[in-house]
Design a protein around this motif. Structure first.
Motif, mmCIF file in Angstrom:
data_model
loop_
_atom_site.group_PDB
_atom_site.id
_atom_site.type_symbol
_atom_site.label_atom_id
_atom_site.label_comp_id
_atom_site.label_asym_id
_atom_site.label_seq_id
_atom_site.Cartn_x
_atom_site.Cartn_y
_atom_site.Cartn_z
ATOM 1 N N PRO A 1 -9.860 -39.779 45.245
ATOM 2 C CA PRO A 1 -8.853 -38.927 44.579
ATOM 3 C C PRO A 1 -7.457 -39.077 45.167
ATOM 4 O O PRO A 1 -6.470 -38.884 44.466
ATOM 5 N N ARG A 2 -7.372 -39.414 46.441
ATOM 6 C CA ARG A 2 -6.061 -39.595 47.083
ATOM 7 C C ARG A 2 -5.773 -41.073 47.339
ATOM 8 O O ARG A 2 -4.900 -41.411 48.132
ATOM 9 N N ALA B 1 -3.002 -45.621 42.911
ATOM 10 C CA ALA B 1 -2.923 -45.283 41.486
ATOM 11 C C ALA B 1 -2.443 -46.451 40.635
ATOM 12 O O ALA B 1 -2.245 -46.291 39.437
ATOM 13 N N ARG C 1 -14.558 -34.021 38.754
ATOM 14 C CA ARG C 1 -13.572 -35.081 38.920
ATOM 15 C C ARG C 1 -13.355 -35.781 37.587
ATOM 16 O O ARG C 1 -14.286 -35.894 36.776
ATOM 17 N N LEU D 1 -11.391 -39.410 36.205
ATOM 18 C CA LEU D 1 -10.665 -40.643 36.527
ATOM 19 C C LEU D 1 -10.430 -41.417 35.241
ATOM 20 O O LEU D 1 -11.373 -41.838 34.581
ATOM 21 N N LYS E 1 1.240 -37.596 36.247
ATOM 22 C CA LYS E 1 1.353 -37.461 37.695
ATOM 23 C C LYS E 1 1.419 -35.986 38.097
ATOM 24 O O LYS E 1 0.855 -35.572 39.125
ATOM 25 N N MET F 1 -2.012 -34.717 38.222
ATOM 26 C CA MET F 1 -2.680 -35.231 39.419
ATOM 27 C C MET F 1 -2.326 -34.379 40.628
ATOM 28 O O MET F 1 -3.193 -34.060 41.467
ATOM 29 N N GLY G 1 -5.599 -34.422 43.020
ATOM 30 C CA GLY G 1 -6.290 -35.685 42.836
ATOM 31 C C GLY G 1 -7.623 -35.586 42.125
ATOM 32 O O GLY G 1 -8.251 -36.612 41.862
ATOM 33 N N LYS H 1 -7.161 -37.945 38.041
ATOM 34 C CA LYS H 1 -6.419 -39.107 38.512
ATOM 35 C C LYS H 1 -6.322 -40.158 37.428
ATOM 36 O O LYS H 1 -7.292 -40.418 36.719
#
Length: 789
Positions: free
Chosen positions: A115-116, A119, A215, A217, A242, A245, A250, A253
């Motif tokens: 998550p961090r 990108a 989560r 993604l 962003k 996010m 995160g 993402k």
């Protein structure tokens, strides 16, 4: 599934049924008796003849599997696959790789999923970017566990081309709707409506916050055009994503995937992705990936009952394929077909040197490898020129593979072939392009610090000396300069909008170098018309977080005291102490400042002493034989604007940007920052640019202005004018002849080679092919007018 029984004894070849014509379904045959050796061989020949992959499970196989308490499926495939016609290297739909054929990319996988983590994912064509993110989707997507991973083909949907950037929200709704994340109806959704976009972002955030382990993604593939169009509007779509996010820390993402232009865009003005980092997808050899490439060859062949005569054969395949996954697959697919032509049915079957050589020499494989290799060089025409120039140096015997070419020689040699393509790029910025070719698997660094091809096969792909020279001529004569954002040539706007014509005299990469998190010294050099006096006011006006302090002392002792004062007080961010061109500083001052700052250690603040050098200062270094002592890694040269950025700038201020218009601007201004500022002062959308440039050019070349313009270009002495006239008169001659002529005309002046270096630093002249030099046509015209005065 087919079940076969035998009343007694073993099953024989005649018991095996013939497949139906056109049948392609995966088939498992259960033999309820032991299958004889002849029966297995018959099954193999049947599969081979009909190109089927029938798997057989008989009593003997069953006993074998009983000995494996774990991993029985893998054991079954290992024992049964050698009798099939399975082709694991068979090409599939773009980006889809069977799980068992996906090798490596573990580090990249983790950076994307975290998550961090990063990108942005970038790399050349056919290096496996799409395969990686689709594999991530396959592995991680688990809606029941609260983990949503979706691959979205942004370019395939037309976003950034036929559709505006905000249409990306529609694609997101279409993916999330069936998963009950967003209730928004994509048919009614208006992507240009800010309230609807905010509502969609709120729906996604609410879904994530319902459970702490959720989560999401989104893997956004082929985003080059999307980012270009979104940048033109100051990134409204990217900023929305962003922001979400950041709100979810995160848990939500987005990852933006594309070619090298995606990486370059992360350095663009105001890009919200700039701090999120990037993952480079290169050939399968960095980060310990060479072992994965090795297994991509060895593993599938071993599963089919083949063994290589030596590991050296596998290494040869990897070298020929340049460690590109797609080329490894192509080669191995053809090698497998060649191996199956053998009548040998014993196990393990041996892959020989002769087989590998016949595949490479006897098929169109070399053409395919060259095609994919050229796709990489075609990402940027400057890549092609760099690679072909380096090949010409190798083939001419001027350099060796072990030593390579120094970056200075590469820069001068390549720029001499295509001055327009490298106009406005300094040696340090050119090094960025060379390093990108390392990331693409084309070049590598030598122990001596030079650049050479990553392996001999890369040189072989480029062809003969005649072919590479023809290719260089073609690039220099027909190619347009690269467009789009490039931090080595692009310049940030002074104000918040790109519509305002004012730009920084520094390129983006030069700004970053001044403000990076290191202590040390820099020398910013260039004449007034290249914007030297505007450098530090521009940094302050752009509010880049740097504290700029002008040195007001007079002596070296004053400088040492000032550095000590700043070192002790600096607490946060970048601090620049500027020693102006009007100060009587020397290279001794530079050395003392460097030694004071080299020992400084801080994680929160950084101090640089920046020395400004105009034409007069540089001529002084030249006259005292100290010009060569300027370290390229510590010197930032203010260059004329590159043609590529000139096109972007004209587009930004809504002026014609075609080649004719750009050539008119360059004739009138020589790409000089100060002259472009004067030219743009009275331009508007109604201006006829070419006509305005012609009038401006006539004004600049007037007799009463020529000497003043030369002073502004750093030509501040009579000796400088004499030397440039000699250089212009001997244009096209070999460098030794030019140097001798300079020594004749300037017997008490600087050495000829040093004069050429001064002229290059000031962008008054530049090297051209065949070891010769050429003076800028704009400068030649000024010299002629100055003589008439």
């Amino acid at each position: 599934m087919i079940c076969l029984f035998a009343k007694q004894g073993e099953l024989e070849p005649t018991d095996i049924p013939q497949p139906k014509p056109g049948s392609v379904l995966p088939t498992l045959i259960l033999f309820m008796r032991p299958l004889s050796d002849e029966g297995r061989e018959e099954l193999y020949l049947l599969n081979k003849k009909n190109r089927y992959s029938w798997l057989a499970l008989d009593e003997v196989m069953l006993y074998h599997l009983a000995l494996h308490p774990q991993g029985r499926l893998r054991a079954f495939f290992s024992a049964a696959l050698p009798y099939t016609n399975s082709d694991p290297y068979k090409s599939t739909k773009s980006g889809i790789v069977p799980p068992e054929m996906f090798f490596g990319r573990t580090l990249e996988h983790d950076l994307i999923v975290n998550p961090r983590g990063k990108a942005t994912v970038y790399g050349g064509r056919q290096l496996g970017k799409t395969a990686l993110i689709k594999e991530i989707e396959r592995q991680v997507h688990d809606p029941e566990a609260g983990h949503i991973v979706k691959w979205i083909d942004v370019l395939g949907a037309g976003v950034g081309r036929s559709l505006p950037p905000e249409h990306l929200f529609v694609l997101i709704i279409q993916e999330l709707g069936p998963l009950n994340v967003a209730q928004t109806d994509w048919m009614k959704f208006k992507p240009g409506d800010h309230r609807q976009v905010t509502h969609l972002m709120g729906e996604i955030q609410a879904w994530i916050e319902r459970r702490p382990d959720r989560r999401m993604l989104l893997l956004l593939d082929e985003t080059d055009d999307f980012l270009r169009e979104d940048a033109a509007k100051d990134y409204p779509v990217t900023r929305q994503l962003k922001r979400l996010m950041e709100k979810t820390d995160g848990a939500f993402k987005c990852v933006f995937v594309g070619l090298h232009n995606v990486l370059r865009s992360t350095f663009a003005p105001n890009n919200p992705l700039v701090h999120l980092g990037a993952v480079e997808i290169g050939p399968l050899y960095a980060n310990g990936e060479s072992s994965s490439a090795f297994e991509l060859v060895r593993g599938p062949f071993a599963a089919l009952g083949y063994r290589f005569d030596s590991d050296a054969l596998i290494m040869r395949i990897l070298a020929v394929a340049n460690y590109y996954p797609v080329l490894i697959n192509h080669f191995c697919g053809k090698l497998l077909a060649r191996a199956r032509q053998s009548s040998d049915t014993r196990f393990p079957r041996i892959i020989t040197d002769r087989m590998v050589a016949s595949v490479y020499e006897g098929t169109d494989l070399r053409g395919e490898i060259r095609y994919y290799f050229n796709m990489t060089l075609d990402l940027d025409p400057r890549y092609g020129l760099i690679a072909n120039w380096l090949a010409a140096e190798h083939l001419s015997g001027h350099i060796t593979a072990s030593d390579g070419a120094p970056i200075k020689n590469m820069f001068e040699g390549v720029a001499s072939w295509w001055p327009a393509g490298f106009r406005g790029i300094t040696q340090i910025e050119f090094e960025t392009l060379a390093n990108e070719l390392i990331g693409l698997g084309v070049l590598r660094n030598t122990r001596e610090g030079g650049y050479t091809f990553r392996n001999p096969n890369v040189l072989h792909l480029l062809g003969s000396l005649e072919e590479v020279e023809d290719r260089m001529l073609s690039i220099s004569n027909t190619q347009e300069v690269p467009s789009g954002f490039d931090r080595t040539t692009s310049r940030n706007p002074i104000k918040d909008t790109v519509r305002d014509p004012q730009r920084s005299p520094l390129t983006v990469s030069q700004e970053q170098e001044l403000l990076d998190e290191t202590n040390g010294i820099r020398i910013v050099c260039g004449p007034p018309l290249n914007g030297l006096s505007e450098v530090f006011p521009a940094i302050e006006r752009r509010q880049l977080g740097a504290k700029v302090v002008a040195f007001k002392g007079k002596t070296l002792k004053d400088l040492e005291n000032e550095i000590g004062n700043i070192r002790s007080k600096a607490r946060q961010g970048a601090h620049l102490l500027v020693v102006g061109e009007d100060k009587d500083w020397t290279l001794e001052w530079v050395g003392i400042a460097k030694s004071q700052l080299d020992s400084r250690v801080s994680t929160t603040s950084h101090v640089k002493v920046v020395f400004a050098a105009d034409g007069k200062k540089l001529w002084g270094f030249l006259s005292s034989n100290h010009l060569k002592d300027l370290a390229p890694t510590e010197t930032l040269v203010l260059a004329p604007w590159a043609d590529a950025f000139l096109k972007t700038w004209l587009d930004d201020i809504q002026m014609p940007s075609d080649r004719t218009s750009r050539e008119a601007v360059l004739r009138a201004t020589d790409g000089r920052h100060g002259l472009l500022r004067f030219l743009s002062a009275d331009l508007d959308v109604s201006s006829k640019l070419v006509e305005r440039c012609k009038t401006f050019e006539e004004s600049m070349l007037a007799k009463d202005k020529a000497r003043a313009i030369l002073d502004g270009l750093g030509v501040v002495t009579d000796d400088a004018i004499t030397g440039l006239n000699v250089l212009a008169a001997f244009s096209g001659e070999q460098q030794p002849i030019i140097v001798e002529a300079l020594r004749t005309e300037l017997p008490d002046g600087p050495l000829g080679e040093d004069f050429l270096e001064w002229a290059r630093l000031m962008h008054l002249a530049y090297p051209v092919g065949n070891d010769s030099w050429k003076v800028s046509p704009f400068v030649v015209a000024l010299l002629e007018k100055a003589e008439e005065e």
